[in-house]
Design an enzyme around this catalytic site. Sequence first.
Site, PDB file in Angstrom:
ATOM      1  N   GLU A   1      38.904  39.771  31.988  1.00  0.00           N
ATOM      2  CA  GLU A   1      39.202  38.915  33.139  1.00  0.00           C
ATOM      3  C   GLU A   1      40.611  38.335  33.068  1.00  0.00           C
ATOM      4  O   GLU A   1      41.287  38.214  34.099  1.00  0.00           O
ATOM      5  CB  GLU A   1      38.166  37.788  33.240  1.00  0.00           C
ATOM      6  CG  GLU A   1      36.801  38.278  33.705  1.00  0.00           C
ATOM      7  CD  GLU A   1      35.769  37.170  33.742  1.00  0.00           C
ATOM      8  OE1 GLU A   1      36.102  36.014  33.409  1.00  0.00           O
ATOM      9  OE2 GLU A   1      34.604  37.458  34.101  1.00  0.00           O
TER      10      GLU A   1
ATOM     11  N   HIS B   1      33.035  35.893  40.611  1.00  0.00           N
ATOM     12  CA  HIS B   1      31.839  35.499  39.854  1.00  0.00           C
ATOM     13  C   HIS B   1      30.609  35.380  40.757  1.00  0.00           C
ATOM     14  O   HIS B   1      29.491  35.164  40.262  1.00  0.00           O
ATOM     15  CB  HIS B   1      32.088  34.170  39.137  1.00  0.00           C
ATOM     16  CG  HIS B   1      32.929  34.311  37.911  1.00  0.00           C
ATOM     17  ND1 HIS B   1      34.311  34.384  37.955  1.00  0.00           N
ATOM     18  CD2 HIS B   1      32.596  34.394  36.592  1.00  0.00           C
ATOM     19  CE1 HIS B   1      34.782  34.505  36.736  1.00  0.00           C
ATOM     20  NE2 HIS B   1      33.771  34.513  35.889  1.00  0.00           N
TER      21      HIS B   1
END
Length: 231
Positions: free
Chosen positions: A132, A165
């Site tokens: 990420e 997310h």
Amino acid sequence: MPRRYWYIIIIYLATQLSGIVGAPILLAFGMGQTDAIAVWSIISFTIATVWMLLLLRPELEEKSDRSKSGVIILWGIAGFFLALFAQNIAGMIEMYLFNSSPESENTEMLTNIASQSPIFILLPVIFAPITEEIIFRKIIFGSIYKRTNFLLAVFISSLAFAAFHFDFTHLLVYFAAGSVFAFLYVRTKSIITPMITHMILNSLVMVVQLYREDLENYMEQMETILLGGFF
């Protein structure tokens, strides 16, 4: 944007979607559903992380500076407290202004899988922070920052980080964390710094979630002992 960045983005997206094919294969070999999801996640993200780092290797070697390692570690640890503070502020805003529950569906889902298949803990603690940070800070934030300014780069990259997310109730919490990670990246000029902070933060979340009942019982016992000492 360099071609290798596009390759990394494609690898990351393909890894995210690979469970659609990979998990059923493991199920066909008699593995339970949760174990199949956990094991495939670790296999696919191990491959993806190594591949992404290899693609970035020339750039990472060019900017490596061993004399800065201590600074990077210190900022990585300090960044954890900054991110924790920022997330707490964001959480209070969500709770008081938008009446949001403090519980995160995304966190609960990951915790449930990890509680049944412990190997899955490696995903949020190791592989997710590395991949990420490469995607959202190194590539997205870094590319925008070079062409515009810090605030716009933070806004776009942190919003993308939060949205990815798929926990839109807590969009502000993820946005706050992403902003701190971007600050750490710029402050130390090393992507390793936000990786360290991200790892520590995710590790704390997993420990608290997995051992919540034990921690609550411990706190109750300590409260009883302290009250007993005063009275």
